[in-house]
Design a protein around this motif. Structure first.
Motif, short mmCIF file in Angstrom:
data_model
loop_
_atom_site.label_atom_id
_atom_site.label_comp_id
_atom_site.label_asym_id
_atom_site.label_seq_id
_atom_site.Cartn_x
_atom_site.Cartn_y
_atom_site.Cartn_z
N LYS A 52 -5.17 -10.29 6.91
CA LYS A 52 -3.89 -9.59 6.89
C LYS A 52 -3.30 -9.60 5.48
O LYS A 52 -2.79 -8.58 4.99
CB LYS A 52 -2.90 -10.25 7.86
CG LYS A 52 -3.24 -10.10 9.33
CD LYS A 52 -2.20 -10.84 10.16
CE LYS A 52 -2.55 -10.86 11.63
NZ LYS A 52 -1.57 -11.62 12.44
N SER A 53 -3.33 -10.76 4.82
CA SER A 53 -2.80 -10.87 3.47
C SER A 53 -3.57 -9.97 2.52
O SER A 53 -2.98 -9.27 1.68
CB SER A 53 -2.89 -12.33 2.99
OG SER A 53 -2.15 -13.18 3.81
N PHE A 54 -4.88 -9.98 2.63
CA PHE A 54 -5.73 -9.18 1.76
C PHE A 54 -5.41 -7.69 1.91
O PHE A 54 -5.19 -6.99 0.91
CB PHE A 54 -7.19 -9.47 2.09
CG PHE A 54 -8.16 -8.54 1.39
CD1 PHE A 54 -8.50 -8.74 0.07
CD2 PHE A 54 -8.73 -7.48 2.07
CE1 PHE A 54 -9.39 -7.89 -0.58
CE2 PHE A 54 -9.62 -6.62 1.45
CZ PHE A 54 -9.94 -6.83 0.11
N VAL A 55 -5.39 -7.19 3.13
CA VAL A 55 -5.18 -5.77 3.37
C VAL A 55 -3.77 -5.35 2.96
O VAL A 55 -3.58 -4.31 2.31
CB VAL A 55 -5.47 -5.40 4.84
CG1 VAL A 55 -5.05 -3.96 5.13
CG2 VAL A 55 -6.95 -5.58 5.16
N SER A 56 -2.77 -6.15 3.30
CA SER A 56 -1.39 -5.77 2.97
C SER A 56 -1.18 -5.75 1.45
O SER A 56 -0.50 -4.86 0.92
CB SER A 56 -0.39 -6.72 3.63
OG SER A 56 -0.52 -8.03 3.11
N ASN A 57 -1.76 -6.72 0.72
CA ASN A 57 -1.63 -6.72 -0.73
C ASN A 57 -2.34 -5.52 -1.35
O ASN A 57 -1.83 -4.89 -2.28
CB ASN A 57 -2.22 -8.01 -1.30
CG ASN A 57 -1.14 -9.01 -1.65
OD1 ASN A 57 0.03 -8.82 -1.32
ND2 ASN A 57 -1.52 -10.08 -2.31
N TRP A 58 -3.53 -5.22 -0.86
CA TRP A 58 -4.28 -4.08 -1.39
C TRP A 58 -3.50 -2.78 -1.18
O TRP A 58 -3.38 -1.95 -2.08
CB TRP A 58 -5.64 -4.02 -0.72
CG TRP A 58 -6.61 -3.06 -1.35
CD1 TRP A 58 -6.48 -2.42 -2.56
CD2 TRP A 58 -7.86 -2.64 -0.81
NE1 TRP A 58 -7.59 -1.63 -2.80
CE2 TRP A 58 -8.45 -1.75 -1.74
CE3 TRP A 58 -8.55 -2.93 0.37
CZ2 TRP A 58 -9.68 -1.14 -1.51
CZ3 TRP A 58 -9.77 -2.33 0.60
CH2 TRP A 58 -10.33 -1.46 -0.34
N GLN A 59 -2.96 -2.60 0.01
CA GLN A 59 -2.17 -1.40 0.29
C GLN A 59 -0.94 -1.34 -0.61
O GLN A 59 -0.57 -0.27 -1.10
CB GLN A 59 -1.76 -1.40 1.76
CG GLN A 59 -2.93 -1.18 2.72
CD GLN A 59 -2.56 -1.43 4.17
OE1 GLN A 59 -1.61 -2.15 4.47
NE2 GLN A 59 -3.32 -0.85 5.09
N ARG A 60 -0.32 -2.49 -0.85
CA ARG A 60 0.87 -2.51 -1.71
C ARG A 60 0.52 -2.17 -3.15
O ARG A 60 1.21 -1.36 -3.79
CB ARG A 60 1.53 -3.90 -1.64
CG ARG A 60 2.75 -4.05 -2.54
CD ARG A 60 3.54 -5.29 -2.17
NE ARG A 60 2.75 -6.50 -2.31
CZ ARG A 60 2.59 -7.17 -3.46
NH1 ARG A 60 3.16 -6.71 -4.57
NH2 ARG A 60 1.88 -8.27 -3.50
N TYR A 61 -0.55 -2.76 -3.69
CA TYR A 61 -0.95 -2.46 -5.06
C TYR A 61 -1.27 -0.99 -5.24
O TYR A 61 -0.98 -0.41 -6.29
CB TYR A 61 -2.18 -3.29 -5.45
CG TYR A 61 -1.91 -4.77 -5.62
CD1 TYR A 61 -0.65 -5.24 -5.97
CD2 TYR A 61 -2.92 -5.70 -5.43
CE1 TYR A 61 -0.41 -6.59 -6.11
CE2 TYR A 61 -2.70 -7.05 -5.58
CZ TYR A 61 -1.44 -7.49 -5.92
OH TYR A 61 -1.20 -8.82 -6.06
N ALA A 62 -1.89 -0.39 -4.23
CA ALA A 62 -2.28 1.01 -4.34
C ALA A 62 -1.07 1.93 -4.44
O ALA A 62 -1.17 3.04 -4.98
CB ALA A 62 -3.14 1.41 -3.14
N GLY A 63 0.09 1.48 -3.92
CA GLY A 63 1.28 2.31 -3.95
C GLY A 63 2.25 1.99 -5.05
O GLY A 63 3.29 2.63 -5.17
N GLU A 64 1.93 1.01 -5.91
CA GLU A 64 2.83 0.60 -6.97
C GLU A 64 2.39 1.14 -8.33
O GLU A 64 1.20 1.28 -8.59
CB GLU A 64 2.88 -0.94 -7.07
CG GLU A 64 3.56 -1.62 -5.92
CD GLU A 64 3.54 -3.15 -6.08
OE1 GLU A 64 2.75 -3.64 -6.92
OE2 GLU A 64 4.30 -3.82 -5.38
N PRO A 65 3.35 1.44 -9.21
CA PRO A 65 2.97 1.77 -10.60
C PRO A 65 2.59 0.48 -11.34
O PRO A 65 3.13 -0.59 -11.05
CB PRO A 65 4.25 2.38 -11.18
CG PRO A 65 5.36 1.75 -10.37
CD PRO A 65 4.80 1.55 -8.99
N HIS A 66 1.67 0.58 -12.27
CA HIS A 66 1.24 -0.60 -13.03
C HIS A 66 1.23 -0.28 -14.52
O HIS A 66 0.91 0.83 -14.93
CB HIS A 66 -0.17 -1.03 -12.60
CG HIS A 66 -0.25 -1.46 -11.17
ND1 HIS A 66 0.23 -2.66 -10.73
CD2 HIS A 66 -0.75 -0.83 -10.07
CE1 HIS A 66 0.02 -2.77 -9.42
NE2 HIS A 66 -0.57 -1.66 -9.01
#
Length: 257
Positions: A52-66
């Motif tokens: 759950k942590s892995f998937v939620s973090n990956w989804q969050r990173y994909a939607g954030e500017p870096h």
């Protein structure tokens, strides 16, 4: 072997590599997505929480500017991560490759998937191209025959079988398969990893390892497999692994073009 009895790190590593169909990208994805997250309790029953942590973090990173101004910084590396596949594909890989129940897979991926009906839809959408050429590397004749027959029923046009690393190297160089399914332990002194390493000196294609002991080869060291499914394998696992690995490789090629 069940999810509850496996080391969480190995489960996450298996899933990250499977989704990316690439060991290096999968391991970097795992490192970045888990680095700054409060880790669940480190026990052998916490793999679902880790997922759950892995998937939620990956989804969050994909939607954030870096900020990509500093090359090779953590932010630049996060920006370079591949985006997650659609939720249906994630659910399918969690259920059919990792062996989660449909409800567990939906729980890991999170909303907006309302029900386990998404798994059935993902299976319907999954296809193996009819022209696929498969090389099966397995030293047990019964297992080799079973995998070969299963892959043929799934739609592969050509299936060849090699029982040793040397046979696999010769077959891959002669016929250039679209995908390789291999055991880790083989007849002789060489392993499936040895065979794949030699093959990739001159030719590259997706490789799926089929192993009774996946956690022994998922410890984050050089030369480990990109994609692992567990023996005893299911038809659903073989189908999902082959179709996704071929699809992931196709997307990588298009992205680089």
């Amino acid at each position: 072997m069940t999810l509850a009895t496996r080391p969480p790190e190995a489960v996450i590593r298996q899933f990250a590599r499977a989704v990316c169909a690439d060991r290096l990208i999968g391991d970097e994805l795992m490192r970045l997505t888990m680095a700054d997250f409060p880790r669940p309790v480190l026990d052998r029953g916490s793999a679902l929480s880790w997922l759950k942590s892995f998937v939620s973090n990956w989804q969050r990173y994909a939607g954030e500017p870096h900020d990509t101004q500093a090359p090779f910084s953590e932010e630049a590396l996060k920006a370079a991560l591949p985006p997650p596949p659609n939720r249906d594909r994630l659910i399918l890989l969690l259920a059919d490759v990792l062996g989660l129940t449909p409800s567990e897979a939906v729980e890991v991926v999170g909303p907006p998937n309302p029900s386990t009906d998404r798994l059935a839809a993902a299976r319907v959408a999954l296809t193996i191209p009819a022209e696929t050429d498969v090389l099966v590397v397995e030293d047990d004749p019964l297992t080799a025959a079973d995998i070969g027959a299963t892959v043929a029923r799934l739609g592969a046009e050509s299936v060849r079988i090699a029982k040793s690393a040397n046979e696999a190297i010769e077959a891959a160089r002669a016929h250039r398969p679209d995908i390789i399914l291999t055991d880790y332990d083989l007849d002789g002194d060489q392993t499936g990893v040895d065979a794949v390493r030699a093959i990739r000196q001159t030719y590259d294609c997706p490789v799926i390892f089929v192993s009774a002991y996946p956690d022994d080869i998922l410890i984050g060291q050089e030369g480990e497999p990109d994609f692992v499914i567990t023996k005893p394998y299911s038809v659903l696992a073989l189908r999902a692994a082959i179709a996704h690995a071929l699809d992931a490789r196709h997307r990588q090629i298009n992205h680089q073009a």
